[in-house]
Write a protein that holds these residues in place. Structure first.
Motif, PDB file in Angstrom:
ATOM      1  N   MET A  88     -32.427 -22.992  -7.987  1.00 41.61           N
ATOM      2  CA  MET A  88     -33.363 -21.986  -7.480  1.00 41.61           C
ATOM      3  C   MET A  88     -32.863 -20.606  -7.928  1.00 41.61           C
ATOM      4  N   LEU A  89     -32.412 -20.520  -9.179  1.00 47.53           N
ATOM      5  CA  LEU A  89     -31.910 -19.258  -9.742  1.00 47.53           C
ATOM      6  C   LEU A  89     -30.768 -18.690  -8.896  1.00 47.53           C
ATOM      7  N   GLU A  90     -29.879 -19.554  -8.443  1.00 48.14           N
ATOM      8  CA  GLU A  90     -28.827 -19.132  -7.521  1.00 48.14           C
ATOM      9  C   GLU A  90     -27.813 -18.162  -8.134  1.00 48.14           C
ATOM     10  N   THR A  91     -27.215 -17.358  -7.278  1.00 49.70           N
ATOM     11  CA  THR A  91     -26.019 -16.594  -7.657  1.00 49.70           C
ATOM     12  C   THR A  91     -24.862 -17.607  -7.725  1.00 49.70           C
ATOM     13  N   GLY A  92     -23.698 -17.109  -8.060  1.00 55.87           N
ATOM     14  CA  GLY A  92     -22.533 -17.990  -8.196  1.00 55.87           C
ATOM     15  C   GLY A  92     -22.212 -18.773  -6.934  1.00 55.87           C
ATOM     16  N   VAL A  93     -22.587 -18.243  -5.770  1.00 53.17           N
ATOM     17  CA  VAL A  93     -22.279 -18.918  -4.500  1.00 53.17           C
ATOM     18  C   VAL A  93     -23.059 -20.231  -4.397  1.00 53.17           C
ATOM     19  N   GLY A  94     -24.359 -20.154  -4.629  1.00 50.08           N
ATOM     20  CA  GLY A  94     -25.172 -21.364  -4.585  1.00 50.08           C
ATOM     21  C   GLY A  94     -24.927 -22.261  -5.793  1.00 50.08           C
ATOM     22  N   ARG A  95     -24.633 -21.647  -6.918  1.00 52.81           N
ATOM     23  CA  ARG A  95     -24.386 -22.418  -8.142  1.00 52.81           C
ATOM     24  C   ARG A  95     -23.158 -23.316  -7.974  1.00 52.81           C
ATOM     25  N   ALA A  96     -22.150 -22.805  -7.263  1.00 48.13           N
ATOM     26  CA  ALA A  96     -20.931 -23.602  -7.036  1.00 48.13           C
ATOM     27  C   ALA A  96     -21.274 -24.894  -6.299  1.00 48.13           C
ATOM     28  N   VAL A  97     -22.177 -24.804  -5.333  1.00 44.69           N
ATOM     29  CA  VAL A  97     -22.611 -25.994  -4.590  1.00 44.69           C
ATOM     30  C   VAL A  97     -23.355 -26.944  -5.539  1.00 44.69           C
ATOM     31  N   ASN A  98     -24.263 -26.405  -6.339  1.00 44.18           N
ATOM     32  CA  ASN A  98     -25.042 -27.243  -7.252  1.00 44.18           C
ATOM     33  C   ASN A  98     -24.139 -27.981  -8.244  1.00 44.18           C
ATOM     34  N   VAL A  99     -23.160 -27.255  -8.762  1.00 45.36           N
ATOM     35  CA  VAL A  99     -22.296 -27.848  -9.789  1.00 45.36           C
ATOM     36  C   VAL A  99     -21.397 -28.928  -9.165  1.00 45.36           C
ATOM     37  N   ALA A 100     -20.951 -28.695  -7.926  1.00 51.76           N
ATOM     38  CA  ALA A 100     -20.164 -29.741  -7.239  1.00 51.76           C
ATOM     39  C   ALA A 100     -21.025 -30.990  -7.049  1.00 51.76           C
ATOM     40  N   LEU A 101     -22.269 -30.808  -6.606  1.00 49.01           N
ATOM     41  CA  LEU A 101     -23.165 -31.962  -6.413  1.00 49.01           C
ATOM     42  C   LEU A 101     -23.423 -32.680  -7.745  1.00 49.01           C
ATOM     43  N   ALA A 102     -23.479 -31.903  -8.826  1.00 54.60           N
ATOM     44  CA  ALA A 102     -23.760 -32.511 -10.142  1.00 54.60           C
ATOM     45  C   ALA A 102     -22.637 -33.437 -10.595  1.00 54.60           C
ATOM     46  N   ALA A 154     -11.021 -25.420  -7.106  1.00 50.10           N
ATOM     47  CA  ALA A 154     -10.255 -24.650  -6.120  1.00 50.10           C
ATOM     48  C   ALA A 154     -10.800 -24.990  -4.728  1.00 50.10           C
ATOM     49  N   PRO A 155     -10.034 -24.663  -3.660  1.00 51.83           N
ATOM     50  CA  PRO A 155     -10.500 -25.031  -2.306  1.00 51.83           C
ATOM     51  C   PRO A 155     -11.897 -24.509  -1.967  1.00 51.83           C
ATOM     52  N   GLY A 156     -12.591 -25.258  -1.136  1.00 53.41           N
ATOM     53  CA  GLY A 156     -13.933 -24.870  -0.703  1.00 53.41           C
ATOM     54  C   GLY A 156     -14.918 -24.954  -1.846  1.00 53.41           C
ATOM     55  N   ILE A 157     -15.857 -23.994  -1.905  1.00 48.89           N
ATOM     56  CA  ILE A 157     -16.834 -24.016  -3.000  1.00 48.89           C
ATOM     57  C   ILE A 157     -16.179 -23.637  -4.330  1.00 48.89           C
ATOM     58  N   GLY A 158     -14.952 -23.129  -4.266  1.00 51.46           N
ATOM     59  CA  GLY A 158     -14.168 -22.944  -5.488  1.00 51.46           C
ATOM     60  C   GLY A 158     -14.430 -21.668  -6.250  1.00 51.46           C
ATOM     61  N   VAL A 159     -15.215 -20.752  -5.686  1.00 45.86           N
ATOM     62  CA  VAL A 159     -15.448 -19.462  -6.343  1.00 45.86           C
ATOM     63  C   VAL A 159     -15.219 -18.345  -5.321  1.00 45.86           C
ATOM     64  N   GLU A 160     -14.939 -17.145  -5.834  1.00 42.86           N
ATOM     65  CA  GLU A 160     -14.722 -15.985  -4.960  1.00 42.86           C
ATOM     66  C   GLU A 160     -15.758 -14.919  -5.275  1.00 42.86           C
ATOM     67  N   ILE A 161     -16.243 -14.266  -4.216  1.00 36.35           N
ATOM     68  CA  ILE A 161     -17.189 -13.166  -4.394  1.00 36.35           C
ATOM     69  C   ILE A 161     -16.431 -11.893  -4.751  1.00 36.35           C
ATOM     70  N   GLU A 162     -17.018 -11.122  -5.687  1.00 36.39           N
ATOM     71  CA  GLU A 162     -16.446  -9.805  -6.032  1.00 36.39           C
ATOM     72  C   GLU A 162     -16.987  -8.795  -5.028  1.00 36.39           C
ATOM     73  N   PRO A 163     -16.127  -8.241  -4.143  1.00 28.49           N
ATOM     74  CA  PRO A 163     -16.635  -7.413  -3.041  1.00 28.49           C
ATOM     75  C   PRO A 163     -17.441  -6.192  -3.472  1.00 28.49           C
ATOM     76  N   GLU A 164     -17.040  -5.543  -4.586  1.00 35.30           N
ATOM     77  CA  GLU A 164     -17.779  -4.333  -5.003  1.00 35.30           C
ATOM     78  C   GLU A 164     -19.178  -4.688  -5.497  1.00 35.30           C
ATOM     79  N   ARG A 165     -19.253  -5.791  -6.231  1.00 42.92           N
ATOM     80  CA  ARG A 165     -20.572  -6.202  -6.728  1.00 42.92           C
ATOM     81  C   ARG A 165     -21.471  -6.595  -5.564  1.00 42.92           C
ATOM     82  N   ALA A 182     -17.220 -14.788 -10.536  1.00 39.45           N
ATOM     83  CA  ALA A 182     -16.938 -14.992 -11.961  1.00 39.45           C
ATOM     84  C   ALA A 182     -18.042 -15.891 -12.510  1.00 39.45           C
ATOM     85  N   PRO A 183     -18.476 -15.658 -13.754  1.00 34.18           N
ATOM     86  CA  PRO A 183     -19.628 -16.419 -14.259  1.00 34.18           C
ATOM     87  C   PRO A 183     -19.321 -17.899 -14.471  1.00 34.18           C
ATOM     88  N   PHE A 184     -20.368 -18.725 -14.264  1.00 39.66           N
ATOM     89  CA  PHE A 184     -20.326 -20.119 -14.693  1.00 39.66           C
ATOM     90  C   PHE A 184     -20.714 -20.123 -16.162  1.00 39.66           C
TER      91      PHE A 184
END
Ligand code: OSB
Ligand code: MG
Length: 383
Positions: free
Chosen positions: A306-320, A359-370, A344-346
C-alpha cells in the motif's frame, strides 16, 4: 538465537506493559503519481503508531488511505478509532504475546488497518524486548525475497512502457499493471508486444463486473501470470464464475479480509492465488493464518503493498519470507516511492531481490529528523 515460535505457540517469559501509544500522521511526496481505477495519489499519507512499553518501544504503520476507496477505512476514521478506542483499550495492558493484541481488540468489528498498525507496533516492542526478529516470528525461511512492482495507470501505453522498462532494467521480476475500463486490453497488448517474456499481471481494483467477461477473455490471450481483483470485493461467487471461463489464474486482494475469507474463496473456486496485505486482514497474526490456509489448499500467495514507508515495508518484507510465498510481491525498493524514506531505504539488487531485515523487531530504525519534518499531526494516549 532463540526462535520466538510462530503465532499461537506458547512461550516462556513475562509480558511487556504498554505505557503509552503515540500516533503521528505523516505525509511524504511520491516520486511519481500513483493512479489506480479508484483514483490518483501524489503524496503518501499514513498513520504511524509508536508504542512505549516498560521494555522497548515499537513502531507500526496504518495503511488506510485518505479516502475510503480501496476499503471502508480511511485515515481520519482510523485516527479516531486508534486515538479514542484502541489506544485506550491497550494503554496499561500487559501483553504476554502479540496475539493478545487481537484478542483484546476482538470486540471491535472491522477497522482492520487500525488494528494491524497497533498490533505491528506492539509486536515490534515485544520482539525487541526479547532480541528476536520479525522474520523468525512469522516463520520466515528466506534471507532475500524476489520483488515485483505495481505500475500505476499512465497517460498513454507508451508512458507506461517507458516506466516498466526502467523497472525491468533494475531487476524487478514481475510487473503488475493497473487497469480500468477503457484502459485495459489495448494497453496490455502494447506492453506484451514489447516485452513478450516478462512475467506480467494486471490489477483492476474491483472496477469490472461479470458483464465485462469478454474483456477478461481478451486478456486471457496475453499470457498474464494472474488477474488481480477483477470484480467487486463482495462478489466471491461472481469471481468463481469468471474463473471458470479463464485460463489465467485469478488473484484476490480486496475480497480477502481474513483466513476464513481465504478458505471460502479458494473452496468456492473464486481464486487460485492470494495477495496478502497485513493491514487488509487485521495484522501479522492473521496474515500468517491466511498464508497457512492458502498453503493447506495448495494455493500460492504473495505479499502486496500500500505504498508503505519503511516501517510498513519492513513488515511486508518479513511476511514475504514465509515458505508459502512463492510469487514475487509488490515489495518494491523505497526509491520506487520516495526520494527519501523515513528509514534507511529498502534496496532491490540487480538480481531483483531484497534483503529481509534480521535485526530485532521489524528490523529498521526511523530517522527522527525526517519523521519530524514529515509529521502533520501527533497525539499521545495518555497525554
Ligand atoms: O491494489 O494492490 C493494490 C496501492 C494502493 C492501494 C491498493 C493497491 C496498491 C498497489 C501498490 O498496487 C503496491 C505497492 O507498490 O505498494
Ligand atoms: Mg490489488
Amino acid at each position: 538465537m532463540k526462535v520466538a515460535g510462530r503465532p499461537g505457540e506458547a512461550s516462556a517469559g513475562e509480558g511487556i506493559v504498554i505505557r503509552a501509544i503515540e500516533l503521528r500522521e505523516v505525509s511524504l511526496p511520491l516520486v511519481r503519481p500513483f493512479r489506480t481505477s479508484f483514483g490518483e495519489e501524489t503524496v503518501k499519507g499514513a498513520i504511524l503508531v509508536r508504542v512505549e512499553s516498560d521494555a522497548a518501544e515499537g513502531w507500526g504503520e496504518c495503511v488506510a488511505s485518505p479516502l475510503p476507496r480501496y476499503s471502508s477505512e480511511w485515515i481520519d476514521g482510523a485516527w479516531r478509532m486508534l486515538e479514542n478506542v484502541m489506544a485506550p483499550a491497550l494503554a496499561g495492558a500487559t501483553i504476554g504475546r502479540p496475539e493478545d493484541v487481537g484478542e483484546r481488540l476482538g470486540w471491535i468489528r472491522g477497522h482492520r488497518m487500525a488494528k494491524a498498525a497497533l498490533e505491528a507496533a506492539v509486536t515490534d516492542a515485544w520482539l525487541r524486548s526479547r532480541g528476536l526478529c520479525l522474520r523468525d516470528f512469522v516463520g520466515g525461511v528466506r534471507d532475500r525475497v524476489p520483488c515485483g512492482v505495481s505500475v500505476g495507470i499512465a497517460s498513454s501505453p507508451q508512458a507506461m512502457l517507458e516506466e516498466i522498462t526502467g523497472y525491468v532494467d533494475r531487476g524487478y521480476r514481475r510487473v503488475k499493471l493497473k487497469i480500468e475500463p477503457g484502459r485495459d486490453v489495448e494497453v496490455v497488448r502494447t506492453i506484451r508486444r514489447s516485452l513478450p517474456t516478462l512475467p506480467l499481471s494486471v490489477d483492476a481494483n474491483a472496477a469490472y463486473s461479470l458483464a465485462d467477461a469478454s474483456i477478461f477473455e481478451a486478456l486471457d490471450e496475453l499470457g498474464l501470470v494472474m488477474i488481480e481483483q477483477p470484480l467487486h470485493h463482495e462478489d466471491l461467487m461472481e469471481h468463481a464464475k469468471l474463473a471458470e471461463r479463464l485460463q489465467t489464474p485469478i488473484c484476490l486482494d480486496e475480497s480477502i479480509r481474513s483466513a476464513s475469507d481465504a478458505a471460502a474463496a479458494i473452496d468456492l473456486g473464486a481464486c487460485t492465488v492470494i495477495n496478502i496485505k497485513s493491514g487488509r486482514v487485521g495484522g501479522l497474526v492473521e496474515s500468517v493464518r491466511v498464508h497457512d490456509a492458502a498453503r493447506e489448499r495448495g494455493v500460492p500467495v504473495w505479499i502486496g503493498g500500500m505504498l508503505e514507508t519503511g516501517v510498513g515495508r519492513a513488515v511486508n518484507v518479513a511476511l514475504a519470507s514465509m515458505p508459502g510465498v512463492t510469487l514475487p510481491g509488490d515489495t518494491s525498493g523505497s526509491d520506487r516511492y520516495f526520494s527519501e524514506d523515513l528509514t534507511a531505504p529498502f534496496v532491490v539488487e540487480p538480481d531483483g531481490t531484497m534483503a529481509v531485515p534480521s535485526a530485532p523487531g521489524i528490523g529498521v530504525e526511523i530517522e527522527p529528523e525526517r519523521l519530524a519534518a514529515r509529521t502533520v499531526r501527533q497525539v499521545r494516549v495518555p497525554p
